[in-house]
Design a protein around this motif. Structure first.
Motif, short mmCIF file in Angstrom:
data_model
loop_
_atom_site.label_atom_id
_atom_site.label_comp_id
_atom_site.label_asym_id
_atom_site.label_seq_id
_atom_site.Cartn_x
_atom_site.Cartn_y
_atom_site.Cartn_z
N ALA A 31 56.21 53.35 52.52
CA ALA A 31 56.68 54.30 53.54
C ALA A 31 55.50 54.96 54.25
O ALA A 31 55.49 55.09 55.48
CB ALA A 31 57.59 55.35 52.90
N GLN A 32 54.48 55.38 53.47
CA GLN A 32 53.30 56.00 54.08
C GLN A 32 52.56 54.99 54.96
O GLN A 32 52.12 55.31 56.06
CB GLN A 32 52.36 56.54 53.00
N LEU A 33 52.41 53.75 54.47
CA LEU A 33 51.72 52.72 55.25
C LEU A 33 52.48 52.44 56.55
O LEU A 33 51.86 52.26 57.60
CB LEU A 33 51.56 51.45 54.43
N ARG A 34 53.81 52.43 56.48
CA ARG A 34 54.61 52.21 57.70
C ARG A 34 54.39 53.34 58.70
O ARG A 34 54.27 53.10 59.90
CB ARG A 34 56.09 52.10 57.35
N GLN A 35 54.30 54.59 58.20
CA GLN A 35 54.05 55.72 59.09
C GLN A 35 52.69 55.58 59.77
O GLN A 35 52.56 55.81 60.98
CB GLN A 35 54.09 57.04 58.31
N TRP A 36 51.68 55.22 58.99
CA TRP A 36 50.35 55.06 59.57
C TRP A 36 50.32 53.90 60.56
O TRP A 36 49.66 53.99 61.60
CB TRP A 36 49.31 54.85 58.48
N LEU A 37 51.02 52.82 60.26
CA LEU A 37 51.07 51.69 61.20
C LEU A 37 51.77 52.10 62.49
O LEU A 37 51.32 51.73 63.59
CB LEU A 37 51.79 50.50 60.57
N ALA A 38 52.86 52.85 62.39
CA ALA A 38 53.57 53.30 63.58
C ALA A 38 52.67 54.20 64.43
O ALA A 38 52.62 54.07 65.66
CB ALA A 38 54.85 54.04 63.19
N ALA A 39 51.93 55.09 63.77
CA ALA A 39 51.00 55.96 64.50
C ALA A 39 49.85 55.15 65.09
O ALA A 39 49.39 55.42 66.21
CB ALA A 39 50.47 57.06 63.58
N GLU A 42 43.23 58.81 63.80
CA GLU A 42 43.24 59.40 62.45
C GLU A 42 44.17 58.62 61.52
O GLU A 42 43.85 58.39 60.36
CB GLU A 42 43.67 60.87 62.52
N ALA A 43 45.32 58.23 62.03
CA ALA A 43 46.26 57.44 61.22
C ALA A 43 45.63 56.09 60.88
O ALA A 43 45.75 55.62 59.74
CB ALA A 43 47.57 57.23 61.98
N PHE A 44 44.94 55.50 61.84
CA PHE A 44 44.30 54.22 61.59
C PHE A 44 43.21 54.37 60.52
O PHE A 44 43.07 53.53 59.63
CB PHE A 44 43.71 53.66 62.89
N HIS A 45 42.45 55.45 60.61
CA HIS A 45 41.41 55.71 59.62
C HIS A 45 42.04 55.87 58.22
O HIS A 45 41.52 55.33 57.24
CB HIS A 45 40.62 56.96 60.01
N TYR A 99 43.12 52.50 57.02
CA TYR A 99 41.94 51.74 56.60
C TYR A 99 41.47 52.19 55.21
O TYR A 99 41.24 51.37 54.33
CB TYR A 99 40.81 51.90 57.63
N LYS A 100 41.32 53.50 55.03
CA LYS A 100 40.82 54.01 53.75
C LYS A 100 41.75 53.64 52.59
O LYS A 100 41.29 53.37 51.48
CB LYS A 100 40.63 55.52 53.81
N ALA A 101 43.05 53.63 52.86
CA ALA A 101 44.01 53.35 51.80
C ALA A 101 44.11 51.86 51.46
O ALA A 101 44.38 51.50 50.32
CB ALA A 101 45.39 53.87 52.20
N THR A 102 43.87 51.01 52.45
CA THR A 102 44.13 49.58 52.25
C THR A 102 42.90 48.69 52.21
O THR A 102 42.96 47.58 51.68
CB THR A 102 45.07 49.05 53.36
N ILE A 104 40.48 45.07 63.46
CA ILE A 104 40.57 45.10 64.93
C ILE A 104 41.91 44.51 65.34
O ILE A 104 42.61 45.06 66.20
CB ILE A 104 39.39 44.34 65.57
N ALA A 105 42.28 43.40 64.72
CA ALA A 105 43.56 42.77 65.02
C ALA A 105 44.73 43.69 64.63
O ALA A 105 45.73 43.77 65.36
CB ALA A 105 43.68 41.43 64.29
N ILE A 106 44.61 44.38 63.50
CA ILE A 106 45.66 45.31 63.07
C ILE A 106 45.80 46.44 64.08
O ILE A 106 46.90 46.81 64.48
CB ILE A 106 45.36 45.85 61.65
#
Length: 195
Positions: A10-18, A25-28, A31-34, A61-63
């Motif tokens: 759920a958290q990863l989906r939120q960061w991907l949506a952002a 910041e969401a991308f960072h 990145y840090k989590a994955t 970059i692709a993500i």
């Protein structure tokens, strides 16, 4: 926080949506989590730390660029990102098989002849021979694909874009490899390792 987030879809989906909205910041955070897990995945495929790092950089970059295309009903966030990393890693493997690395002895001879000035006197040739040998030695310490990119750029006078096109690689990767290779050459030649 990030260890838990790595296993929290759920958290990863939120960061991907952002990230799809270009939220840095969401991308960072994503990145840090994955990145540790995805780096390990790339390393298992490629077996070389440097290649895995480059592949991971290209994958993120692709993500960043494709985050809006992520569909949660089709796959979990880590599965989607791992697929991108896997595809990039397989592309690297495919290219490395298609483009044989330069033969070390032929390359050393090419370096020496490229540096040789027909107007030089015997003393110049002796000094040049030592410099060429030192350069050839330091070049031989580079990974074959990095040596190839550097040779194409400097001995064949190709632009970064032309090198990238010939090797079917991202321009960013070519630039990074050249920069890192030049730094390693400077370090090696500065220490006098090749003399």
């Amino acid at each position: 926080m990030f260890k838990d987030a790595q296993s929290d879809p759920a958290q990863l989906r939120q960061w991907l949506a952002a990230t799809a909205r270009k939220d840095r910041e969401a991308f960072h955070s994503l990145y840090k989590a994955t990145s540790p897990k995805l780096f390990g995945f790339a390393l298992r495929i490629l077996k070389k730390k440097e290649l895995a790092e480059e592949t991971l950089q290209d994958a993120y970059i692709a993500i960043w660029e494709a985050a809006a295309a992520y569909r949660e009903q089709l796959s979990a966030p880590m599965t989607w990102m791992a697929t991108i990393v896997r595809n990039r890693a397989l592309d690297v493997l495919r290219r490395s098989h298609e483009h044989a690395e330069l033969d070390g002895e032929k390359f050393d001879a090419a370096v020496a002849s490229a540096l040789e000035d027909p107007q030089s006197n015997p003393i110049d040739k002796l000094l040049l021979g030592a410099e060429a040998k030192a350069l050839a030695y330091c070049m031989s310490l580079l990974e074959g694909s990095h040596r190839q990119v550097l040779a194409m750029a400097y001995y064949h006078d190709l632009s970064h874009t032309e090198v990238a096109q010939q090797l079917a690689m991202p321009v960013g990767t070519v630039k990074t490899w050249i920069r890192r290779s030049l730094d390693r050459l400077r370090s090696c030649l500065g220490k006098g390792d090749g003399v």
